[in-house]
Design a protein around this motif. Sequence first.
Motif, PDB file in Angstrom:
ATOM      1  N   ASP A  66      35.974  40.791  36.406  1.00  0.00           N
ATOM      2  CA  ASP A  66      36.320  40.616  36.166  1.00  0.00           C
ATOM      3  C   ASP A  66      38.117  41.650  35.638  1.00  0.00           C
ATOM      4  N   LYS A  67      39.395  41.040  36.069  1.00  0.00           N
ATOM      5  CA  LYS A  67      39.966  41.766  35.548  1.00  0.00           C
ATOM      6  C   LYS A  67      40.188  42.106  33.571  1.00  0.00           C
ATOM      7  N   GLY A  68      39.969  41.599  33.147  1.00  0.00           N
ATOM      8  CA  GLY A  68      39.572  41.763  31.686  1.00  0.00           C
ATOM      9  C   GLY A  68      39.963  40.973  30.730  1.00  0.00           C
ATOM     10  N   GLN A  69      38.839  39.661  29.839  1.00  0.00           N
ATOM     11  CA  GLN A  69      39.826  39.000  28.782  1.00  0.00           C
ATOM     12  C   GLN A  69      39.090  39.557  27.357  1.00  0.00           C
ATOM     13  N   SER A  70      39.386  38.446  26.562  1.00  0.00           N
ATOM     14  CA  SER A  70      38.402  38.343  25.040  1.00  0.00           C
ATOM     15  C   SER A  70      36.619  37.738  25.443  1.00  0.00           C
TER      16      SER A  70
END
Length: 497
Positions: free
Chosen positions: A429-433
């Motif tokens: 995962d590249k990063g989200q909320s």
Amino acid sequence: MTSIKYNSVEYSGQSGKNSQVESGLGASTVTIKSYSTNVIKVSVVYGTLKHNLVFRYGNPNVYIFMNKADTSVTVSRYIVRVPADIFTNDEDEDTDWIPSDSTAVESGDVDGRSGQTWSKHYSGKMYGRTMDYDYVSYTNANVGMYLVRSNHEKASGGPFFRSLIRRGGSGGPDLYDIYHYNMGHTDVMRLGLQGPSILHFTDAGAAPNSNLFARKADWSWMDSLEIDGWVSSSGRGAVSGVGISNMKSGYQYVAALKNDDNQYWSVATGAWKITGVIPGTYTLTIYKAELEVHTSSVTVTAGATTARNTITCSDPEDTPAIWRIGAWDGTPKGFLNFDATPMLPTYMHPSDTRLKSWDAANYIVGTTATNGFPGYIFKDINNDHTVYFKLNTTQLATSAKIRFGVTEGQSGGRPTVTVNSWAATLQSDKGQSDTRSLTVGTYRGNNYVYEFTVPQTAWTQSTSEYQTLKLSVISGKTSTGYLSPGISIDAIDMINV
């Protein structure tokens, strides 16, 4: 505020709840100071929070400030709670006006009836993104009641943030100015002075005074009010650009600044300027629609304008594609259920029966229209979507790269691909909320592109046969239904390596 009267009508209060910061602060230290015969300031101190209300004699406005020093007080919004039976709205038109006979669809704050959904989260039909509105309101034949939003310089989310801003129903409606909201958030929680937000009244439902709007207001009269954290116009600077090259027709461009302390933006039609900036070093971003096409660093000093030479946009659309689905613009616009204006999922739950089935038919490159591909893919609803395409002799002899643009990843959702019998290595995962997003009316997250290099050996070696691409959502999280891991899609294409 326990009482807000305008023309002898009470406009505050619902079943013992008042108009207040967050849901109320509790016992606080309150002082009142007069600055002239015409201006008073009410100061409220609750722990590390400082809250100010400013009033001008004969002026139908309340100027609202909040200064949050740290996270010990979890306040990130101002709520105006209006008594019942003053405003009555059309529930079929206003998707944030909750019918009294609806029942919960999700988490107690999304309601439904006969397949149609309503929620305080659904701002998309009436207002949209933060940059699209100056105020939220309710009106009737007697009065216009407006909550004019602050400049949001210490709020979070940037110009395209979507959040609850109004909620109505038989128990009485609310108006909000949201500074930080923990759903679909893209920024840090910024601390410091927020405001002014302005509660503003007009007679006979007239339009609000546009001189109160954050983008044009003159607040110099507040310089002497001793508001903690206040920065006068003389203590601010600006950034200007002489132009932007490689702009594409049909798109709005936006210039934006942000750091961990502040955020600002302005529409860019070529030459552009962002004014009223607190000094500091910022990331400057140019957006094509909602897609970042330039980032750099810029430093702002008080009383000066920092000039930038012409900026050249780096646009993924410029790379020739073997095939492409959608447009690179940072939104799912044009995809299934996103092919209307305003986009339907910004003001209804994904389960709403007014939407077409998310489990669309397989996509055939060169035959199927863009709106035949789903704008959202949920692991538990419409996963493993298939795309068919053909390659020519030259293309069959080489590798290719698939680019998968994701605007938001819900519950750790991210894409992976298989081509014929070849499977890509799963990516992290590249990063989200880590909160609800796709079900509360927003596709706005952090734009990321996942790239998959497909080896030449993966192709079916025939120019007449279709290659089979399967697109899937993966995640280590296990939520179900429309809360399952999901993604919002910007564009998908295949390019030469």
